[in-house]
Write a protein that holds these residues in place. Structure first.
Motif, mmCIF file in Angstrom:
data_model
loop_
_atom_site.group_PDB
_atom_site.id
_atom_site.type_symbol
_atom_site.label_atom_id
_atom_site.label_comp_id
_atom_site.label_asym_id
_atom_site.label_seq_id
_atom_site.Cartn_x
_atom_site.Cartn_y
_atom_site.Cartn_z
ATOM 1 N N ILE A 128 0.838 -1.198 0.000
ATOM 2 C CA ILE A 128 0.000 0.000 0.000
ATOM 3 C C ILE A 128 0.875 1.250 0.000
ATOM 4 O O ILE A 128 2.048 1.197 0.374
ATOM 5 C CB ILE A 128 -0.950 0.021 1.222
ATOM 6 N N ASP A 129 0.280 2.358 -0.425
ATOM 7 C CA ASP A 129 1.015 3.621 -0.445
ATOM 8 C C ASP A 129 0.014 4.766 -0.399
ATOM 9 O O ASP A 129 -1.202 4.551 -0.482
ATOM 10 C CB ASP A 129 1.873 3.719 -1.712
ATOM 11 N N ILE A 175 4.002 2.459 9.834
ATOM 12 C CA ILE A 175 3.701 1.163 10.430
ATOM 13 C C ILE A 175 2.258 1.105 10.946
ATOM 14 O O ILE A 175 1.601 0.070 10.866
ATOM 15 C CB ILE A 175 4.721 0.793 11.537
ATOM 16 N N GLU A 176 1.746 2.242 11.434
ATOM 17 C CA GLU A 176 0.366 2.268 11.932
ATOM 18 C C GLU A 176 -0.628 2.047 10.794
ATOM 19 O O GLU A 176 -1.622 1.338 10.963
ATOM 20 C CB GLU A 176 0.066 3.580 12.665
ATOM 21 N N ASP A 177 -0.367 2.659 9.636
ATOM 22 C CA ASP A 177 -1.234 2.444 8.475
ATOM 23 C C ASP A 177 -1.260 0.968 8.113
ATOM 24 O O ASP A 177 -2.323 0.386 7.878
ATOM 25 C CB ASP A 177 -0.739 3.247 7.264
ATOM 26 N N CYS A 178 -0.083 0.370 8.052
ATOM 27 C CA CYS A 178 0.021 -1.047 7.680
ATOM 28 C C CYS A 178 -0.698 -1.926 8.689
ATOM 29 O O CYS A 178 -1.401 -2.868 8.315
ATOM 30 C CB CYS A 178 1.488 -1.464 7.563
ATOM 31 N N GLU A 223 -5.149 -5.478 10.144
ATOM 32 C CA GLU A 223 -6.197 -5.927 11.066
ATOM 33 C C GLU A 223 -7.558 -5.992 10.379
ATOM 34 O O GLU A 223 -8.278 -6.987 10.506
ATOM 35 C CB GLU A 223 -6.261 -4.998 12.284
ATOM 36 N N GLN A 224 -7.897 -4.928 9.641
ATOM 37 C CA GLN A 224 -9.203 -4.897 8.968
ATOM 38 C C GLN A 224 -9.282 -5.937 7.848
ATOM 39 O O GLN A 224 -10.301 -6.606 7.685
ATOM 40 C CB GLN A 224 -9.483 -3.503 8.425
ATOM 41 N N LEU A 239 -0.168 -13.163 6.409
ATOM 42 C CA LEU A 239 -0.605 -11.915 5.790
ATOM 43 C C LEU A 239 0.416 -10.840 6.126
ATOM 44 O O LEU A 239 0.751 -10.640 7.302
ATOM 45 C CB LEU A 239 -1.982 -11.503 6.313
ATOM 46 N N GLU A 240 0.927 -10.187 5.107
ATOM 47 C CA GLU A 240 1.882 -9.097 5.291
ATOM 48 C C GLU A 240 1.360 -7.871 4.551
ATOM 49 O O GLU A 240 1.057 -7.943 3.366
ATOM 50 C CB GLU A 240 3.258 -9.469 4.730
ATOM 51 N N VAL A 241 1.261 -6.750 5.255
ATOM 52 C CA VAL A 241 0.860 -5.484 4.650
ATOM 53 C C VAL A 241 2.027 -4.527 4.843
ATOM 54 O O VAL A 241 2.495 -4.337 5.969
ATOM 55 C CB VAL A 241 -0.416 -4.915 5.303
ATOM 56 N N SER A 242 2.505 -3.955 3.734
ATOM 57 C CA SER A 242 3.665 -3.075 3.838
ATOM 58 C C SER A 242 3.685 -2.039 2.726
ATOM 59 O O SER A 242 2.916 -2.103 1.774
ATOM 60 C CB SER A 242 4.960 -3.892 3.813
#
Length: 157
Positions: free
Chosen positions: A42-43, A50-53, A58-59, A76-79
């Motif tokens: 994401i961007d 880190i809080e955005d990720c 979580e959602q 699951l990795e969000v970065s």
């Protein structure tokens, strides 16, 4: 199966990102060793932290549990896509004009399959890259349909 997982993930994450004013850069569903990974990049205009990720993770995790599209265990990795972010969509190329890029093509163009240089123009169908070789500056027009992969390139002066 990988493609349907990525497509469903894109659909599920889209409203989450829209609500947070974030952009989906890419989704990968890959097996590394014995483990499966669902990676969401994401961007935003101002970057992500880190809080955005964590919030997206979580959602998204909750929504994926509701849809349950993946049979086996996975991580699951969000970065953030990082400084060498991939260029996957036409919009990514449009935003990259004026920046250093690294492009691989499906076939040789003017004797090369890889190009690293400045993206000086993109019209939606052709990317024009300015690159140097032995103190000579070259320009190559690369049809978008012939690009196998592309990313921003970090340069050190």
């Amino acid at each position: 199966m990988g493609q349907s997982v990525t497509q469903l993930t894109e659909q599920v994450v889209a409203p989450i990102l829209a609500e947070m004013d974030l952009e989906l850069v890419d989704v990968e569903y890959v097996k590394e060793g014995k483990s499966w990974f669902l990676r969401v990049y994401i961007d935003s205009k101002n970057g992500v932290d880190i809080e955005d990720c964590q919030l997206v993770s979580e959602q998204l995790s909750q929504k994926l549990d509701e849809h349950d599209p993946i049979q086996q265990a996975y991580f699951l990795e969000v970065s953030s896509p990082g400084v060498e972010r991939p260029l996957k969509k036409i919009e990514h190329f449009e935003k990259a004009v004026g920046k250093q890029v690294y492009i691989k093509t499906y076939e040789h163009i003017e004797g090369n399959k890889t190009f690293e240089g400045k993206l000086i123009h993109f019209d939606g169908e052709v990317a024009t890259v300015e690159w140097s070789e032995k103190h000579r500056v070259n320009q190559t027009e690369i049809p978008y349909k012939k690009i196998a992969s592309a990313r921003l390139a970090v340069t050190f002066n």
